[in-house]
Write a protein that holds these residues in place. Structure first.
Motif, mmCIF file in Angstrom:
data_model
loop_
_atom_site.group_PDB
_atom_site.id
_atom_site.type_symbol
_atom_site.label_atom_id
_atom_site.label_comp_id
_atom_site.label_asym_id
_atom_site.label_seq_id
_atom_site.Cartn_x
_atom_site.Cartn_y
_atom_site.Cartn_z
ATOM 1 N N LEU A 35 -11.101 -9.535 -3.355
ATOM 2 C CA LEU A 35 -11.332 -9.909 -2.380
ATOM 3 C C LEU A 35 -12.510 -10.268 -2.339
ATOM 4 C CD1 LEU A 35 -10.220 -11.974 -0.067
ATOM 5 C CD2 LEU A 35 -9.633 -9.961 1.455
ATOM 6 N N GLY A 36 -13.728 -8.841 -2.424
ATOM 7 C CA GLY A 36 -14.262 -8.747 -1.419
ATOM 8 C C GLY A 36 -15.560 -10.018 -2.466
ATOM 9 N N GLN A 37 -15.175 -9.811 -3.825
ATOM 10 C CA GLN A 37 -16.169 -10.647 -5.099
ATOM 11 C C GLN A 37 -15.674 -12.462 -4.650
ATOM 12 O OE1 GLN A 37 -17.738 -8.260 -6.542
ATOM 13 N NE2 GLN A 37 -17.346 -8.500 -8.253
ATOM 14 N N TYR A 38 -14.514 -13.072 -4.400
ATOM 15 C CA TYR A 38 -14.149 -13.441 -4.194
ATOM 16 C C TYR A 38 -14.805 -14.447 -2.920
ATOM 17 C CZ TYR A 38 -11.716 -17.917 -3.070
ATOM 18 O OH TYR A 38 -11.179 -19.338 -2.640
ATOM 19 N N VAL A 39 -15.059 -13.975 -1.780
ATOM 20 C CA VAL A 39 -15.503 -13.957 -0.478
ATOM 21 C C VAL A 39 -17.104 -14.451 -1.220
ATOM 22 C CG1 VAL A 39 -16.646 -13.625 2.111
ATOM 23 C CG2 VAL A 39 -14.028 -12.896 0.682
ATOM 24 N N ASN A 40 -17.716 -13.619 -1.301
ATOM 25 C CA ASN A 40 -19.240 -13.775 -2.012
ATOM 26 C C ASN A 40 -19.327 -15.209 -2.378
ATOM 27 O OD1 ASN A 40 -19.928 -11.212 -0.742
ATOM 28 N ND2 ASN A 40 -19.230 -9.470 -2.005
ATOM 29 N N LEU A 49 -20.945 -21.403 5.404
ATOM 30 C CA LEU A 49 -20.190 -20.133 5.155
ATOM 31 C C LEU A 49 -21.627 -19.312 5.816
ATOM 32 C CD1 LEU A 49 -17.236 -19.216 3.663
ATOM 33 C CD2 LEU A 49 -17.561 -19.157 5.835
ATOM 34 N N GLU A 50 -21.777 -18.398 6.245
ATOM 35 C CA GLU A 50 -23.090 -17.392 6.494
ATOM 36 C C GLU A 50 -22.253 -15.733 7.421
ATOM 37 O OE1 GLU A 50 -25.654 -18.917 9.386
ATOM 38 O OE2 GLU A 50 -24.377 -18.179 11.327
ATOM 39 N N GLU A 51 -23.103 -14.536 6.829
ATOM 40 C CA GLU A 51 -22.599 -13.203 7.617
ATOM 41 C C GLU A 51 -23.596 -12.685 8.812
ATOM 42 O OE1 GLU A 51 -22.424 -8.647 5.539
ATOM 43 O OE2 GLU A 51 -24.261 -10.551 4.905
ATOM 44 N N ARG A 52 -22.279 -12.594 9.725
ATOM 45 C CA ARG A 52 -22.373 -12.458 11.001
ATOM 46 C C ARG A 52 -23.975 -11.284 11.176
ATOM 47 N NH1 ARG A 52 -17.439 -10.583 13.908
ATOM 48 N NH2 ARG A 52 -16.222 -11.658 12.265
ATOM 49 N N ASP A 272 -14.907 -2.962 6.135
ATOM 50 C CA ASP A 272 -15.792 -3.079 5.606
ATOM 51 C C ASP A 272 -16.735 -2.877 4.118
ATOM 52 O OD1 ASP A 272 -17.167 -0.736 7.537
ATOM 53 O OD2 ASP A 272 -16.968 0.737 7.214
ATOM 54 N N MET A 273 -14.999 -3.245 3.564
ATOM 55 C CA MET A 273 -15.135 -4.028 2.110
ATOM 56 C C MET A 273 -15.694 -5.834 2.267
ATOM 57 S SD MET A 273 -11.189 -5.058 1.810
ATOM 58 C CE MET A 273 -10.334 -5.877 2.914
ATOM 59 N N LEU A 274 -15.554 -6.214 3.282
ATOM 60 C CA LEU A 274 -16.397 -8.059 3.229
ATOM 61 C C LEU A 274 -16.819 -8.186 4.127
ATOM 62 C CD1 LEU A 274 -12.208 -9.731 3.572
ATOM 63 C CD2 LEU A 274 -13.854 -8.575 1.630
ATOM 64 N N PRO A 275 -18.211 -8.930 3.555
ATOM 65 C CA PRO A 275 -18.749 -9.594 4.669
ATOM 66 C C PRO A 275 -18.319 -10.191 5.915
ATOM 67 C CG PRO A 275 -19.112 -10.793 2.743
ATOM 68 C CD PRO A 275 -18.156 -10.134 2.504
ATOM 69 N N LYS A 276 -18.867 -9.705 7.398
ATOM 70 C CA LYS A 276 -18.161 -10.531 8.619
ATOM 71 C C LYS A 276 -18.846 -12.101 8.241
ATOM 72 C CE LYS A 276 -17.565 -5.879 9.528
ATOM 73 N NZ LYS A 276 -17.580 -5.397 8.669
ATOM 74 N N LEU A 277 -17.653 -12.658 8.593
ATOM 75 C CA LEU A 277 -17.989 -14.052 8.217
ATOM 76 C C LEU A 277 -18.373 -15.049 9.499
ATOM 77 C CD1 LEU A 277 -15.107 -15.348 5.283
ATOM 78 C CD2 LEU A 277 -17.552 -14.702 5.395
ATOM 79 N N ASN A 278 -18.861 -15.760 9.369
ATOM 80 C CA ASN A 278 -19.274 -16.755 10.952
ATOM 81 C C ASN A 278 -19.834 -18.446 10.162
ATOM 82 O OD1 ASN A 278 -19.559 -15.961 12.887
ATOM 83 N ND2 ASN A 278 -21.822 -16.166 13.718
ATOM 84 N N ILE A 279 -19.295 -19.043 10.763
ATOM 85 C CA ILE A 279 -19.639 -20.083 10.598
ATOM 86 C C ILE A 279 -21.442 -20.578 11.319
ATOM 87 C CG2 ILE A 279 -18.991 -23.359 11.223
ATOM 88 C CD1 ILE A 279 -17.218 -21.488 9.369
ATOM 89 N N ASN A 280 -22.172 -20.900 10.060
ATOM 90 C CA ASN A 280 -23.411 -21.130 10.633
ATOM 91 C C ASN A 280 -23.651 -23.137 11.476
ATOM 92 O OD1 ASN A 280 -26.604 -22.298 10.888
ATOM 93 N ND2 ASN A 280 -26.123 -21.523 9.050
ATOM 94 N N SER A 281 -23.773 -22.719 12.861
ATOM 95 C CA SER A 281 -23.903 -23.125 14.040
ATOM 96 C C SER A 281 -24.952 -24.632 13.823
ATOM 97 C CB SER A 281 -24.618 -23.327 15.440
ATOM 98 O OG SER A 281 -25.740 -22.593 15.372
#
Length: 458
Positions: A35-40, A49-52, A272-281
């Motif tokens: 999942l971590g690989q897929y999200v990256n 998508l961006e990291e929070r 900790d396994m995934l980046p905290k996902l956010n939407i780029n404003s």
């Protein structure tokens, strides 16, 4: 020929999986590492998508509100984050637990070749041979083919192979199992003709434990054959063992942590396994302006994809969390006292308790791990076992406990008179484990324990 063009109305029920449903299923059954690989990968391909920014929580709240407005604008449901107990970021817990990350075998061999004082052309042939070693460390290409490919003589090839076979690990560069074992014996200084004959001519009989036939062929006693076999069993049939050969590098990333505090268990999802996902404003303005129709459609598509990913990840966590909660209820004694207290537990039992489908539970536990108090990492699937009815006490007994009992019996048996499957079966029945001889044989094979005739020592 009678051709009928009549219209017929047929009512039938079909289950059609949308693309989004398929993606949800795919994400659910991914391991934490996958999942971590897929999200990256998704973050690289989807600009929305961006990291929070964890350093600026105020800014995060603003961005969350902004993309809620965007989704509202797109007439979608608001994205609601579920509350999960997560490990504190101040805790020093690495998300990666390594099963193995072996040193490259080929690099190790090339290093050794670099220290030799042979002619450069000889060293080049050696390096070429190293590139042709298979996963076991055997030379998988015929010498005659190497001679043709490199336009060299058979003598040069033989010389280079001899150099390869003198390197560490012992047995490297062998062309088959027999040569691999003989190289190791030679390095040990063993010159006994009989042991070389057993390897060369009687390996199949050795595997079948037919020591009497080997003894007859070599005109020696069975105990002598046993001594030779004991030596052969100390040799390494796979020289590449312990080195990375390009087959796999496995990582264990626990999906959750189970901790016992004041006699109560708490499940903490691994955040900790995934980046905290956010939407780029930044993309909010593109939609609001609406001047460039193509750009707006592109952003809408990417926003939908991003929001679906975020929702699916939260749904995945929720499902895994609920499954772990139910497992804790069923297996509390196991977490309190250890393996002997593992109860029979099936996918159906957990599925029924949670009112989910068995396939959902199966996907939710696939390649997923939990870390418990002591730091021990457990594969969730290993907690699911079938049960055997107990004659004494009425409760079902876990197959793991039965296998453990079989292994203990075999480990403590008289090796000159090993226990047959029937004797093991009888003993288990006396202990209240209602099990057949055929099932004993099945479990014994799963434990990779040989039959009594092949365990016998002379």
């Amino acid at each position: 020929m009678n051709i009928n063009f009549a219209l017929n109305l047929i009512q039938e029920q079909k289950l059609i999986m949308t693309q989004e449903m398929q993606m949800s299923v795919k994400l659910l059954q991914m391991s934490a590492y996958e999942l971590g690989q897929y999200v990256n990968k998704e973050m690289q391909e989807n600009p929305v998508l961006e990291e929070r920014d964890l350093q600026n929580p105020k800014n995060n709240n603003t961005e969350t509100n902004e993309y809620k407005e965007i989704i509202k604008y797109l007439e979608k449901d608001d994205y609601k984050i579920k509350n999960y107990s997560a490990k504190s970021e101040s805790e020093e817990v690495s998300p990666f637990y390594y099963i193995a990350q072996e040193k490259s075998l080929k690099d190790y061999l090339v290093e050794q070749i670099g220290e030799l004082t042979e002619k450069p052309e000889t060293l080049d042939i050696c390096k070429y041979m190293v590139e042709n070693l298979d996963a076991k460390g055997y030379l998988s290409v015929k010498l005659s083919d190497i001679c043709k490919e490199l336009t060299i003589s058979n003598e040069q090839a033989e010389n280079a192979l001899k150099i390869i076979q003198s390197l560490e690990p012992e047995g490297i560069g062998a062309r088959d199992l027999r040569e691999c074992l003989k190289i190791q014996l030679y390095n040990l200084g063993n010159n006994d003709e009989n042991i070389y004959k057993i390897i060369e001519e009687h390996l199949e009989l050795l595997a079948e434990n037919k020591y009497n036939i080997i003894a007859k062929e070599l005109k020696i006693t069975i105990p002598h054959v046993q001594k030779y076999v004991d030596i052969i069993k100390t040799l390494e049939p796979k020289p590449s063992r312990g080195f990375y050969t390009g087959e796999t590098v496995k990582y264990i990333v626990p999906d959750a942590y189970i901790n016992k505090i004041n006699e109560q268990y708490f499940i903490s999802m691994n955040e900790d396994m995934l980046p905290k996902l956010n939407i780029n404003s930044m993309y909010k303005e593109i939609i609001k302006n609406g001047k460039d129709v193509e750009a707006v459609e592109y952003v809408k598509e990417k926003l939908n994809s991003a929001m679906f990913l975020i929702k699916s990840i939260e749904q995945r966590k929720n499902t895994v969390y609920r499954v772990l909660e139910e497992i804790l209820v069923v297996q509390k004694e196991y977490f309190d006292n250890g393996d002997e207290y593992l109860k029979p537990m099936t996918l159906k039992k957990i599925a029924d308790n949670l009112e989910m489908h068995e396939s959902t539970i199966s996907r939710a536990i696939r390649e997923k791990y939990v870390s418990v108090n002591s730091g021990k990492v457990i594969k969730i699937k290993d907690l699911f076992t079938n049960g055997i009815a107990s004659v004494i006490g009425g409760e079902d007994i876990s197959t793991i406990n039965i296998k453990s009992a079989i292994k203990e019996m075999v480990d403590t048996e008289d090796q000159k008179k090993p226990l047959s499957d029937q004797i093991i079966c009888n003993r288990l029945n006396i202990e209240g484990m209602n099990i057949s001889r055929r099932t004993v044989a099945k479990y014994r094979e799963e434990l990779q324990i040989k039959s009594s005739s092949k365990r016998k020592r002379f």
